[in-house]
Design a protein around this motif. Sequence first.
Motif, PDB file in Angstrom:
ATOM      1  N   HIS A 134       0.831  -1.211   0.000  1.00 13.59           N
ATOM      2  CA  HIS A 134       0.000   0.000   0.000  1.00 13.59           C
ATOM      3  C   HIS A 134       0.862   1.257   0.000  1.00 13.59           C
ATOM      4  CE1 HIS A 134      -3.304   2.679   0.768  1.00 13.59           C
ATOM      5  NE2 HIS A 134      -2.767   3.101   1.888  1.00 13.59           N
ATOM      6  N   VAL A 135       1.908   1.274   0.830  1.00 13.24           N
ATOM      7  CA  VAL A 135       2.791   2.436   0.866  1.00 13.24           C
ATOM      8  C   VAL A 135       3.522   2.586  -0.470  1.00 13.24           C
ATOM      9  CG1 VAL A 135       4.851   3.409   1.958  1.00 13.24           C
ATOM     10  CG2 VAL A 135       3.052   2.423   3.368  1.00 13.24           C
ATOM     11  N   GLY A 136       3.872   1.465  -1.107  1.00 14.58           N
ATOM     12  CA  GLY A 136       4.481   1.541  -2.428  1.00 14.58           C
ATOM     13  C   GLY A 136       3.567   2.215  -3.434  1.00 14.58           C
ATOM     14  N   GLU A 137       2.251   1.947  -3.356  1.00  7.98           N
ATOM     15  CA  GLU A 137       1.292   2.602  -4.248  1.00  7.98           C
ATOM     16  C   GLU A 137       1.223   4.105  -3.977  1.00  7.98           C
ATOM     17  OE1 GLU A 137      -2.377   0.600  -3.691  1.00  7.98           O
ATOM     18  OE2 GLU A 137      -1.775  -1.203  -4.788  1.00  7.98           O
TER      19      GLU A 137
ATOM     20  N   VAL B 221      10.980   0.807   1.956  1.00  5.81           N
ATOM     21  CA  VAL B 221       9.699   0.116   2.139  1.00  5.81           C
ATOM     22  C   VAL B 221       9.893  -1.396   2.155  1.00  5.81           C
ATOM     23  CG1 VAL B 221       7.479  -0.381   1.036  1.00  5.81           C
ATOM     24  CG2 VAL B 221       8.292   1.970   1.194  1.00  5.81           C
ATOM     25  N   LEU B 222      10.659  -1.903   1.210  1.00  5.78           N
ATOM     26  CA  LEU B 222      10.851  -3.344   1.108  1.00  5.78           C
ATOM     27  C   LEU B 222      11.593  -3.909   2.319  1.00  5.78           C
ATOM     28  CD1 LEU B 222      11.773  -3.614  -2.682  1.00  5.78           C
ATOM     29  CD2 LEU B 222       9.586  -4.140  -1.602  1.00  5.78           C
ATOM     30  N   ALA B 223      12.437  -3.082   2.934  1.00  2.00           N
ATOM     31  CA  ALA B 223      13.209  -3.543   4.088  1.00  2.00           C
ATOM     32  C   ALA B 223      12.526  -3.230   5.419  1.00  2.00           C
ATOM     33  CB  ALA B 223      14.603  -2.917   4.070  1.00  2.00           C
ATOM     34  N   ALA B 224      11.450  -2.448   5.398  1.00  2.00           N
ATOM     35  CA  ALA B 224      10.804  -2.004   6.642  1.00  2.00           C
ATOM     36  C   ALA B 224      10.195  -3.183   7.389  1.00  2.00           C
ATOM     37  CB  ALA B 224       9.739  -0.959   6.338  1.00  2.00           C
TER      38      ALA B 224
ATOM     39  N   THR C 235       1.758   2.710  24.400  1.00  2.00           N
ATOM     40  CA  THR C 235       1.620   1.272  24.249  1.00  2.00           C
ATOM     41  C   THR C 235       0.149   0.954  24.007  1.00  2.00           C
ATOM     42  OG1 THR C 235       3.444   0.886  25.751  1.00  2.00           O
ATOM     43  CG2 THR C 235       1.938  -0.952  25.373  1.00  2.00           C
ATOM     44  N   PRO C 236      -0.179   0.253  22.928  1.00  2.00           N
ATOM     45  CA  PRO C 236      -1.582  -0.033  22.633  1.00  2.00           C
ATOM     46  C   PRO C 236      -2.215  -0.851  23.739  1.00  2.00           C
ATOM     47  CG  PRO C 236      -0.170  -0.527  20.744  1.00  2.00           C
ATOM     48  CD  PRO C 236       0.719  -0.294  21.908  1.00  2.00           C
ATOM     49  N   ALA C 237      -3.463  -0.561  24.046  1.00  2.00           N
ATOM     50  CA  ALA C 237      -4.179  -1.354  25.034  1.00  2.00           C
ATOM     51  C   ALA C 237      -4.401  -2.756  24.500  1.00  2.00           C
ATOM     52  CB  ALA C 237      -5.513  -0.680  25.356  1.00  2.00           C
ATOM     53  N   PRO C 238      -4.471  -3.758  25.356  1.00  2.00           N
ATOM     54  CA  PRO C 238      -4.703  -5.133  24.896  1.00  2.00           C
ATOM     55  C   PRO C 238      -5.969  -5.225  24.067  1.00  2.00           C
ATOM     56  CG  PRO C 238      -4.089  -5.094  27.220  1.00  2.00           C
ATOM     57  CD  PRO C 238      -4.300  -3.670  26.820  1.00  2.00           C
ATOM     58  N   GLY C 239      -5.852  -5.811  22.895  1.00  2.00           N
ATOM     59  CA  GLY C 239      -7.005  -5.969  22.013  1.00  2.00           C
ATOM     60  C   GLY C 239      -7.324  -4.755  21.179  1.00  2.00           C
ATOM     61  N   ALA C 240      -6.579  -3.668  21.349  1.00  2.00           N
ATOM     62  CA  ALA C 240      -6.857  -2.451  20.576  1.00  2.00           C
ATOM     63  C   ALA C 240      -6.433  -2.635  19.133  1.00  2.00           C
ATOM     64  CB  ALA C 240      -6.124  -1.258  21.183  1.00  2.00           C
ATOM     65  N   THR C 241      -7.111  -1.963  18.220  1.00  8.06           N
ATOM     66  CA  THR C 241      -6.779  -2.030  16.800  1.00  8.06           C
ATOM     67  C   THR C 241      -5.681  -1.034  16.476  1.00  8.06           C
ATOM     68  OG1 THR C 241      -9.053  -2.627  16.267  1.00  8.06           O
ATOM     69  CG2 THR C 241      -7.680  -1.826  14.454  1.00  8.06           C
ATOM     70  N   PRO C 242      -4.558  -1.482  15.889  1.00  4.19           N
ATOM     71  CA  PRO C 242      -3.469  -0.555  15.563  1.00  4.19           C
ATOM     72  C   PRO C 242      -3.926   0.493  14.567  1.00  4.19           C
ATOM     73  CG  PRO C 242      -2.769  -2.862  15.391  1.00  4.19           C
ATOM     74  CD  PRO C 242      -4.248  -2.863  15.527  1.00  4.19           C
ATOM     75  N   ALA C 243      -3.276   1.653  14.633  1.00  4.57           N
ATOM     76  CA  ALA C 243      -3.581   2.713  13.671  1.00  4.57           C
ATOM     77  C   ALA C 243      -3.242   2.243  12.267  1.00  4.57           C
ATOM     78  CB  ALA C 243      -2.775   3.972  14.006  1.00  4.57           C
ATOM     79  N   PRO C 244      -4.067   2.541  11.280  1.00  6.32           N
ATOM     80  CA  PRO C 244      -3.820   2.065   9.921  1.00  6.32           C
ATOM     81  C   PRO C 244      -2.678   2.814   9.267  1.00  6.32           C
ATOM     82  CG  PRO C 244      -5.692   3.551   9.948  1.00  6.32           C
ATOM     83  CD  PRO C 244      -5.288   3.340  11.377  1.00  6.32           C
ATOM     84  N   VAL C 245      -2.152   2.200   8.216  1.00  5.44           N
ATOM     85  CA  VAL C 245      -1.165   2.890   7.398  1.00  5.44           C
ATOM     86  C   VAL C 245      -1.818   4.113   6.794  1.00  5.44           C
ATOM     87  CG1 VAL C 245       0.264   2.696   5.325  1.00  5.44           C
ATOM     88  CG2 VAL C 245       0.097   0.772   6.910  1.00  5.44           C
ATOM     89  N   PRO C 246      -1.145   5.285   6.733  1.00  9.11           N
ATOM     90  CA  PRO C 246      -1.780   6.529   6.298  1.00  9.11           C
ATOM     91  C   PRO C 246      -2.291   6.457   4.872  1.00  9.11           C
ATOM     92  CG  PRO C 246       0.605   6.756   6.333  1.00  9.11           C
ATOM     93  CD  PRO C 246       0.283   5.454   7.029  1.00  9.11           C
ATOM     94  N   THR C 247      -3.353   7.201   4.629  1.00 10.49           N
ATOM     95  CA  THR C 247      -3.911   7.309   3.284  1.00 10.49           C
ATOM     96  C   THR C 247      -3.811   8.747   2.824  1.00 10.49           C
ATOM     97  OG1 THR C 247      -6.101   7.674   4.223  1.00 10.49           O
ATOM     98  CG2 THR C 247      -5.538   5.425   3.641  1.00 10.49           C
ATOM     99  N   PRO C 248      -3.658   8.982   1.517  1.00 10.92           N
ATOM    100  CA  PRO C 248      -3.476  10.336   1.013  1.00 10.92           C
ATOM    101  C   PRO C 248      -4.779  11.101   0.942  1.00 10.92           C
ATOM    102  CG  PRO C 248      -3.513   8.799  -0.797  1.00 10.92           C
ATOM    103  CD  PRO C 248      -3.623   7.980   0.463  1.00 10.92           C
ATOM    104  N   ALA C 249      -4.639  12.412   0.948  1.00 15.31           N
ATOM    105  CA  ALA C 249      -5.812  13.250   0.739  1.00 15.31           C
ATOM    106  C   ALA C 249      -6.278  13.079  -0.699  1.00 15.31           C
ATOM    107  CB  ALA C 249      -5.453  14.713   0.998  1.00 15.31           C
ATOM    108  N   PRO C 250      -7.577  13.244  -0.978  1.00 12.60           N
ATOM    109  CA  PRO C 250      -8.066  13.080  -2.345  1.00 12.60           C
ATOM    110  C   PRO C 250      -7.351  14.016  -3.298  1.00 12.60           C
ATOM    111  CG  PRO C 250      -9.893  13.251  -0.779  1.00 12.60           C
ATOM    112  CD  PRO C 250      -8.634  13.596  -0.036  1.00 12.60           C
ATOM    113  N   PRO C 251      -6.892  13.528  -4.478  1.00 16.42           N
ATOM    114  CA  PRO C 251      -6.197  14.387  -5.424  1.00 16.42           C
ATOM    115  C   PRO C 251      -7.128  15.445  -5.987  1.00 16.42           C
ATOM    116  CG  PRO C 251      -6.700  12.267  -6.417  1.00 16.42           C
ATOM    117  CD  PRO C 251      -7.059  12.158  -4.967  1.00 16.42           C
ATOM    118  N   GLY C 252      -6.562  16.597  -6.299  1.00 18.60           N
ATOM    119  CA  GLY C 252      -7.353  17.683  -6.834  1.00 18.60           C
ATOM    120  C   GLY C 252      -7.805  17.408  -8.259  1.00 18.60           C
ATOM    121  N   GLY C 253      -8.916  17.985  -8.624  1.00 20.79           N
ATOM    122  CA  GLY C 253      -9.410  17.825  -9.974  1.00 20.79           C
ATOM    123  C   GLY C 253     -10.181  16.523 -10.143  1.00 20.79           C
TER     124      GLY C 253
END
Length: 213
Positions: free
Chosen positions: A15-18, A41-44, A74-92
């Motif tokens: 996803h980050v590669g995209e 990215v590939l080594a992360a 530290t995330p609470a037990p059972g908490a959902t990790p924050a997602p990988v960031p998504t970009p703002a909608p492109p203009g136009g």
Amino acid sequence: MEARDLRVSDAEREHVGELLQRAVGQGMLSLGEFTERMDTVLAAKTRGELNAVVVDLPGMQIAPGYLAAAPGPTPAPGATPAPVPTPAPPGGQPLVIRGRMSTITRKGRWHVPPALHLDTRMGSTTLDFTEAVMQTQVVHLTIDDSAGSITLILPPEATADLNDIDTVAGSTSNKVRTGPPYGPLHIVARGRIRFGSITARYSYGTTLRRMLG
């Protein structure tokens, strides 16, 4: 364990590669910067390492705790990790090409925006990019087709990625190079084809010249 040290999956790396490919298409990164960041990215292995390659891109919203340079809670037990960031909608708005039981052809010096949307039913569509006037190196093509035939004709050294196209009783044929953008054009196609087909190929002149060496 701190948030930045959470492990990442192959899907998150992809996803980050995209996101980086999109940044190249919008002129935010050079090809050299893209290559360097893709190596990272590939080594992360952790969220902090992965987020570091996109934190300076416009539209990225990353919680401080998920950056390698800042400690996170530290995330609470059972908490959902924050997602990988998504970009703002492109203009136009993307260029929308629609057709119903018709033949559509785009060729010559037609102007190609960064995003195209193909909405076709029971027809034949040919998009010839060999002489097209490109605004960006990377073009995102979204396809919604039923019972149609789609042909993409690319200039020499161009590349195409058709891996995100879902087919239902259809076919996908990629006869051009794939991989990251390094030539004059990189097509990133996604969407759905039902009872139809899509083919990406070079022009016949290009194929003949390669056969003759």
